[in-house]
Design an enzyme around this catalytic site. Sequence first.
Site, short mmCIF file in Angstrom:
data_model
loop_
_atom_site.label_atom_id
_atom_site.label_comp_id
_atom_site.label_asym_id
_atom_site.label_seq_id
_atom_site.Cartn_x
_atom_site.Cartn_y
_atom_site.Cartn_z
N CYS A 336 41.93 19.20 68.18
CA CYS A 336 41.10 19.18 66.98
C CYS A 336 41.86 19.41 65.67
CB CYS A 336 39.88 20.08 67.10
SG CYS A 336 40.06 21.49 68.13
N ARG A 365 47.94 24.68 78.17
CA ARG A 365 47.40 26.02 78.01
C ARG A 365 47.99 26.91 79.08
NH1 ARG A 365 40.99 24.48 77.02
NH2 ARG A 365 41.40 23.18 75.19
N GLN A 383 42.78 15.33 78.03
CA GLN A 383 41.34 15.25 77.78
C GLN A 383 40.97 13.88 77.24
OE1 GLN A 383 41.34 18.61 75.00
NE2 GLN A 383 39.62 19.42 76.15
N ASP A 385 39.31 13.31 74.73
CA ASP A 385 38.80 14.13 73.64
C ASP A 385 38.40 13.26 72.45
OD1 ASP A 385 38.16 16.46 72.39
OD2 ASP A 385 40.21 16.99 71.82
N HIS A 387 36.53 13.76 68.26
CA HIS A 387 35.84 14.57 67.27
C HIS A 387 35.04 13.66 66.37
CE1 HIS A 387 39.05 17.17 68.74
NE2 HIS A 387 38.12 18.10 68.64
N LYS A 467 27.70 25.22 72.35
CA LYS A 467 28.11 24.01 73.08
C LYS A 467 27.19 23.66 74.21
CE LYS A 467 31.38 26.49 76.09
NZ LYS A 467 32.76 26.56 76.57
N HIS A 513 32.96 18.47 68.58
CA HIS A 513 34.01 18.30 69.59
C HIS A 513 33.31 17.78 70.83
CE1 HIS A 513 36.66 21.46 67.55
NE2 HIS A 513 35.48 21.64 67.00
#
Length: 642
Positions: A336, A365, A383, A385, A387, A467, A513
């Site tokens: 992000c 991570r 991911q 991912d 946004h 979320k 997200h």
Amino acid sequence: MPAITLPDGSVRSFDATVTGTTVAASIGPGLARAALAMKVDGRLVDLSTEIAADAAVVFVTRRDEIALEMIRHDCAHVLAEAVQELFPGTQVTIGPSIENGFYYDFARNEPFTTEDFPAIEAKMREIVARNAPFVRSVIDRDEGIAYFTAKGEKYKAELIRDLPDAETITLYSQGDWIDLCRGPHMRGTGDVGTAFKLMKVAGAYWRGDHRNAMLSRIYGTAWRDQKELDAHLHMLAEAEKRDHRRIGKEMGLFHLQEEATGSVFWHPKGWKLYRRAEDYMRRRLDLSGYQEVKTPQLIDRALWEASGHWEKFREHMFVAKVEDEDKTLALKPMNCPGHVQIFKQGLRSYRELPLRMAEFGACHRYEPSGALHGIMRVRSFVQDDAHIFCTEARIADETVRFVALLSSIYADFGFPEFRVKFSTRPDLRAGTDEVWDHAEGALAEACATAGVDYTINPGEGAFYGPKLEFVLRDAIGRDWQCGTLQVDLVLPERLDAEYVAEDGSRKRPVMLHRAILGSFERFLGIMIEQYAGRFPVWLAPVQVVVATIVSDADEYAGEVAAALRAAGLTVTLDTTNQKINAKIREHSVQHVPVIAVVGRKEAEERKVALRRLGGEAQTVLGLDEAVGLLRAEASPPDLARA
RNA sequence: GCCGACAUAGCUCAGCGGUAGAGCAACUGAUUCGUAAUCAGUAGGUCCACGGUUCAAAUCCGUGUGUCGGCACCA
């Protein structure tokens, strides 16, 4: 003079206060034998509970779903008594029923091992055979605390101390053994039956808090009868065969090794699977108004400080330094902040919103060692991912669109069903309560519009916003968060993202997200288990094996393989000198969906015999026809629909 | 990270103080065979790593690493 109304509408009147036992007996000896507990005006209570006023009563028998929960709860008590008889000095804490069974947490200096199980189970059977009645009694709060303190049961004393003032404190005895318990229970220990089995031991923190003492937990499973227990154990054995770690090894999809703990080595076949999923996702996102980007792996800590991640997640980030520069970089744990940097290049107009920025971003991570699990929970993952930068007014629309996209994609990957959790504000969070009220309200509203059913997960939101979690279940029954949608009103502020509104003023966008698969590693792990390695043709790493019967057919088999490859299929040619039986077996074990068998006859007639995984029938088709058919079958669902 | 268990041939596992075993896979040879294992032979191991105990350690003890089952964590 209670009048008891039964489920069939009939009413029975009694002269005085009666217990369920008496009522059941008055109805008939069969029910008297079968009744384990009862619901009085909808409330589940012991059969021995006295009914003083008019009430509707429903008896609970072994067949009822609720009885299974009672068997498990009572079995936990039997376990606790057995353990205290065998291991004096062990303190009891809590022991609830759970899905498929129960557990009991004990405080003991030396934790239990599975080697203790045979003795404990034997003692449990003894206690069940005694059939001691469960007897309820009420105790005063201070007396209760004194009683358990005197017994050396400090955890029970603590439980009583923390009960709300209004709560009636009850004890249940079974013979000489007494436990603090809310109840209700069945009639006696004999009602537990013998269809139980201790399953595993584990450590568990007192009250689920890692700052507290580590207790020794024993898990068990319990059922109505042996048949149900056997069926459950059989199901577990079958589930083990679907385990992605096992199938990954058997099919040669990936491996993990010590030098790269928590990172996946994808082998050619596994990577094929991965790429089919990625290619599909890329097409879906492209068509859904997303723009794909790629952002750096290593970013200066300054950006993570600005985003707030450094403060909250620093110890979970991989940090890199170089000798010559006085800089600290971090391997990105998420995408992000990078996406906000792209958003911030140049001046954004409200006309560009909603701006949907996607990235198949590789994140790292440093997950706690104990959290690692196959490829489902790793330290290096990718991911799907994205946004979405939009106005607050747009949150609901975007959520509805997202849920529709996710549902369609999950269905294509073989998951027509999934569960949704709505996670609300955590104790430690960024942003004012007002901002949170807004974000949670918008998300709830969007769910209502999208027709999403969810369960609330209180306090489990991200630190920057509430979320939605889209949850799938693996073969062993564990739930994993895959998709997610998070409303973020904080990060745009922290990283100073803005756009020019219609009236010329500068405004903050909202960030959503969102991920659909979550991590490819996790999603593929679950998908492997879902299909037990038997993927549909469009996903299968090897889609067709062309296998010869005699070497005279080798040349033609080569032509067949080439024709299929030219049609875009992934094909393996097997001309080894083995019997066709052996070839069929080998490729079936490898879960290849289609085997094209080519013998002398097919070579002469320019045909192929297609055999489906798990099937016995074969279809003999002309080469062109077979290629056309398989090409269509290997077409990903989105392209097939187009 | 915490509690417990486990780590032996490519894989699945046996051996648990006295020179390391099986099945499958691999390799070699024979077999050309019609839809889930053809036959025979050969080769294959610093028994996770490092310390310790012992005349002797895969085996007992300690430390580390990893894996597994939970707990805690999961931006």
